[in-house]
Motif scaffolding. Structure first.
Motif, PDB file in Angstrom:
ATOM      1  N   GLN A   1      22.459   4.614  -2.086  1.00  0.00           N
ATOM      2  CA  GLN A   1      21.887   3.509  -2.855  1.00  0.00           C
ATOM      3  C   GLN A   1      20.563   3.914  -3.494  1.00  0.00           C
ATOM      4  O   GLN A   1      20.297   3.607  -4.663  1.00  0.00           O
ATOM      5  CB  GLN A   1      21.672   2.296  -1.952  1.00  0.00           C
TER       6      GLN A   1
ATOM      7  N   SER B   1      21.070   6.788  -6.182  1.00  0.00           N
ATOM      8  CA  SER B   1      21.745   6.342  -7.409  1.00  0.00           C
ATOM      9  C   SER B   1      20.754   5.901  -8.468  1.00  0.00           C
ATOM     10  O   SER B   1      21.080   5.868  -9.661  1.00  0.00           O
ATOM     11  CB  SER B   1      22.711   5.198  -7.096  1.00  0.00           C
ATOM     12  N   ARG B   2      19.502   5.570  -8.053  1.00  0.00           N
ATOM     13  CA  ARG B   2      18.460   5.158  -8.997  1.00  0.00           C
ATOM     14  C   ARG B   2      17.663   6.351  -9.532  1.00  0.00           C
ATOM     15  O   ARG B   2      16.812   6.172 -10.414  1.00  0.00           O
ATOM     16  CB  ARG B   2      17.490   4.189  -8.308  1.00  0.00           C
TER      17      ARG B   2
ATOM     18  N   ILE C   1      11.065   3.253  -7.598  1.00  0.00           N
ATOM     19  CA  ILE C   1      12.384   2.929  -7.059  1.00  0.00           C
ATOM     20  C   ILE C   1      12.246   2.119  -5.773  1.00  0.00           C
ATOM     21  O   ILE C   1      12.989   1.150  -5.543  1.00  0.00           O
ATOM     22  CB  ILE C   1      13.203   4.215  -6.834  1.00  0.00           C
TER      23      ILE C   1
ATOM     24  N   ALA D   1      11.518  -1.397  -6.833  1.00  0.00           N
ATOM     25  CA  ALA D   1      12.702  -2.053  -7.393  1.00  0.00           C
ATOM     26  C   ALA D   1      13.683  -2.463  -6.295  1.00  0.00           C
ATOM     27  O   ALA D   1      14.334  -3.507  -6.390  1.00  0.00           O
ATOM     28  CB  ALA D   1      13.393  -1.120  -8.387  1.00  0.00           C
ATOM     29  N   LEU D   2      13.757  -1.674  -5.239  1.00  0.00           N
ATOM     30  CA  LEU D   2      14.649  -1.986  -4.119  1.00  0.00           C
ATOM     31  C   LEU D   2      13.966  -2.839  -3.047  1.00  0.00           C
ATOM     32  O   LEU D   2      14.590  -3.178  -2.047  1.00  0.00           O
ATOM     33  CB  LEU D   2      15.150  -0.681  -3.482  1.00  0.00           C
TER      34      LEU D   2
END
Length: 227
Positions: free
Chosen positions: A23, A26-27, A175, A178-179
């Motif tokens: 996960q 993937s960013r 990232i 963002a998560l």
């Protein structure tokens, strides 16, 4: 620029070993993820969630980063010649060879950690020595182009380490934001930080399956030494 990352899927792996870092990675800019097994049929994980490979050993492109997740039942994979051969071929051309949890035992069985320091789940790490690797009880262990994470949840931190290494801290922090990754653990998640009574209870609960795995892994190491 595309950066190909391949995760080995195998029956009854611990899904968070793979899905956690997948996960996050993937960013990463340029990342292209591949989930690889012998065929593209659904692969069951240890929690009942099935995972679907996106490619096969035969069709997987050359990887920039190889990642092997772990799980309790690693012994059959450690004995699987098709798996070990594929790992050796991909590792030869990869810039990073990595694992999460007991995935390092699979790398070790392929001969890819001999002479390296490596991480693993705390309950299995000492068996790395049977394959010529040195267990280090840290959340993330880097030795040259081998980056190996400790148990399960450490795979998430491991993925951020990869991103920081390849793209810098700003990208990794963007990232993380963002998560909304800002863990506030209650503590006790390692043998060193757990209360003695909690550690004793966990060891007791794991004793039977750990004994079985330890016997299997020791037998695999002996078979390889005598081959």
């Amino acid at each position: 620029m595309t950066y190909d990352i391949g995760f080995l899927l195998w029956p009854h792996l611990t899904q968070l070993d793979m899905t956690g870092p997948a996960q996050v990675l993937s960013r990463m800019p340029g990342a292209r993820l591949h989930f690889v097994w012998k065929d593209t049929g659904a692969v069951p994980s240890d929690c009942g969630l099935s995972l679907v490979p996106t490619t096969t050993f035969a069709d997987c492109p050359p990887l920039d980063m190889l990642c092997v997740p772990g799980g309790v039942g690693v012994a059959p994979v450690m004995r699987d010649a098709a798996v070990l051969d594929w790992l050796r071929v991909q590792a030869a051309g990869a810039s990073l060879v990595t694992s999460v949890c007991t995935g390092s035992l699979i790398l070790a069985a392929a001969g890819l950690l001999r002479g390296y320091r490596a991480g693993c789940h705390w309950a299995a790490g000492e068996q790395l020595a049977l394959f010529g690797a040195e267990f280090v009880a840290e959340r993330i262990v880097t030795d040259r182009n081998r980056i190996t994470a400790g148990g399960v949840t450490s795979g998430i931190d491991f993925a951020f380490r990869i991103i920081e290494t390849l793209h810098g801290r700003d990208v990794a922090e963007q990232i993380a934001l963002a998560l909304e990754y800002d863990p506030a653990p209650m503590g006790g998640g390692t043998p060193a930080s757990a209360r003695p009574e909690v550690l004793a209870a966990v060891r007791a609960g794991m004793a039977a399956r750990l004994a079985s795995r330890e016997a299997d892994v020791a037998a695999i190491a002996a078979e390889m030494e005598n081959a």
